[in-house]
Design a protein around this motif. Structure first.
Motif, PDB file in Angstrom:
ATOM      1  N   GLU A   1       0.823  -1.205   0.000  1.00  0.00           N
ATOM      2  CA  GLU A   1       0.000   0.000   0.000  1.00  0.00           C
ATOM      3  C   GLU A   1       0.862   1.262   0.000  1.00  0.00           C
ATOM      4  N   LYS A   2       1.934   1.237   0.776  1.00  0.00           N
ATOM      5  CA  LYS A   2       2.830   2.393   0.796  1.00  0.00           C
ATOM      6  C   LYS A   2       3.530   2.572  -0.555  1.00  0.00           C
ATOM      7  N   LEU A   3       3.928   1.475  -1.166  1.00  0.00           N
ATOM      8  CA  LEU A   3       4.566   1.566  -2.477  1.00  0.00           C
ATOM      9  C   LEU A   3       3.611   2.119  -3.522  1.00  0.00           C
ATOM     10  N   VAL A   4       2.362   1.639  -3.500  1.00  0.00           N
ATOM     11  CA  VAL A   4       1.367   2.078  -4.476  1.00  0.00           C
ATOM     12  C   VAL A   4       1.110   3.575  -4.359  1.00  0.00           C
ATOM     13  N   HIS A   5       1.086   4.076  -3.119  1.00  0.00           N
ATOM     14  CA  HIS A   5       0.780   5.495  -2.896  1.00  0.00           C
ATOM     15  C   HIS A   5       2.022   6.385  -2.905  1.00  0.00           C
ATOM     16  N   GLY A   6       3.166   5.794  -3.218  1.00  0.00           N
ATOM     17  CA  GLY A   6       4.386   6.584  -3.338  1.00  0.00           C
ATOM     18  C   GLY A   6       4.928   7.101  -2.025  1.00  0.00           C
ATOM     19  N   GLU A   7       4.605   6.459  -0.916  1.00  0.00           N
ATOM     20  CA  GLU A   7       5.075   6.903   0.391  1.00  0.00           C
ATOM     21  C   GLU A   7       6.477   6.352   0.665  1.00  0.00           C
ATOM     22  N   VAL A   8       7.220   7.116   1.446  1.00  0.00           N
ATOM     23  CA  VAL A   8       8.581   6.717   1.803  1.00  0.00           C
ATOM     24  C   VAL A   8       8.520   5.728   2.963  1.00  0.00           C
TER      25      VAL A   8
END
Length: 316
Positions: free
Chosen positions: A178-185
């Motif tokens: 989910e973090k990867l999909v939303h571009g979060e660090v």
């Protein structure tokens, strides 16, 4: 061929029409043949069913080709005659007889002589359960396909999560996706806080595995598959709830199936959907195995046996 039925009918079913041939007369004489064509709209099928009843038909047979026979069966099973679904391979027509009217007449003649053995068609509630279990299987296959796409995209972006995680679709893996999909660090602090068990001790290696070449294109493609996967999983849950409701009144049969090693509740629901609860529909265990397609075929010619795989009866 010696006749056995005085009044019977054969149906040749198509998408828009049903050709019906009724054979009537004493079994020791040539029967009288009458052929009519009906549409497949509900009121036209009711007209067909009533005509067959008025003709005094005791048995009616049709081929199990395609899916078009199902709507005809659903209407005609309400009438008071034996409805028979024939395996199309078993009653394959002779060369030079290929017309709709000839097909219907051929089926009727075979039926009149007792040469058609009906295939297993379960009751309506079992047919509904079968639709659900087969649809669940298709949804699970689609979900697996989406997971495989995500795996390939991660490899393409050089994200090596699978090196350190046995299942990236577990609870911890989904947090990272989910973090990867939303571009979060993703930081070391996040990994040490949210990773559980052995993964927590692998935080440095996980952080390194996330240091790939994930471009916006990869994120977009993963998001498409991720959103579809979540939708599919929601649908699977809803279908499984419906299945559990439908087998609630068959708990005794489910409990018996659960005594078989390797059979869980999901497998039990599939078995019920495929064979039903009325075992009198099968002559013996050998016929049941043949119908299920798990009995090897035995083809012998000139003293030589040729194993050509399964020899199942019609599966509907």
């Amino acid at each position: 061929m010696e006749a056995m039925l005085e009044r019977c009918a054969g149906l040749d079913v198509h998408q828009e029409t049903v050709v019906a041939c009724v054979l009537t007369g004493p079994i020791d004489r040539t029967p009288v043949s009458e052929i009519r064509t009906f549409g497949t709209i509900d009121n036209e099928l009711m007209e067909l069913g009533q005509w067959l009843a008025d003709e005094g038909c005791t048995h009616v047979a049709m081929e199990s080709t395609g899916v078009y026979w199902k709507s005809v069966w659903n209407v005609l099973e309400a009438f008071d005659y034996d409805l028979i679904l024939a395996n199309a391979h078993h009653i394959k027509n002779l060369p030079g007889r290929k017309t709709d009217m000839k097909d219907a007449e051929w089926i009727a003649k075979l039926l009149r002589c007792g040469l058609i053995e009906g295939s297993f068609v379960p009751s309506e509630d079992i047919r509904d359960l079968r639709d659900l279990t087969r649809y669940r299987k298709k949804l699970v296959q689609d979900a697996t396909s989406e997971k495989n796409r995500i795996h390939k995209l991660l490899q393409d972006a050089n994200i090596k999560l699978t090196t350190h995680m046995s299942d990236i679709f577990g609870k911890s893996g989904r947090l990272l996706l989910e973090k990867l999909v939303h571009g979060e660090v993703i930081t070391m602090e996040f990994l040490e806080t949210h990773m559980k068990g052995a993964l927590k001790h692998k935080s440095p290696k996980l952080l390194q595995s996330l240091n790939g070449r994930l471009r916006k294109h990869h994120r977009d493609m993963i998001r498409f598959s991720w959103d579809h996967l979540l939708y599919l999983e929601k649908q699977i849950d809803q279908v499984e709830q419906d299945i559990r409701q439908r087998i609630a009144d068959k708990q005794e049969a489910v409990d018996l199936l659960l005594t078989i090693p390797g059979v869980n509740e999901q497998a039990a629901s599939v078995i019920l959907a495929e064979i039903g609860t009325d075992m009198t529909r099968f002559k013996d265990d050998h016929h049941l195995a043949a119908w299920a397609g798990v009995s090897p075929g035995n083809h012998e010619s000139a003293g030589k046996k040729n194993e050509l795989g399964h020899d199942p009866e019609t599966i509907t």
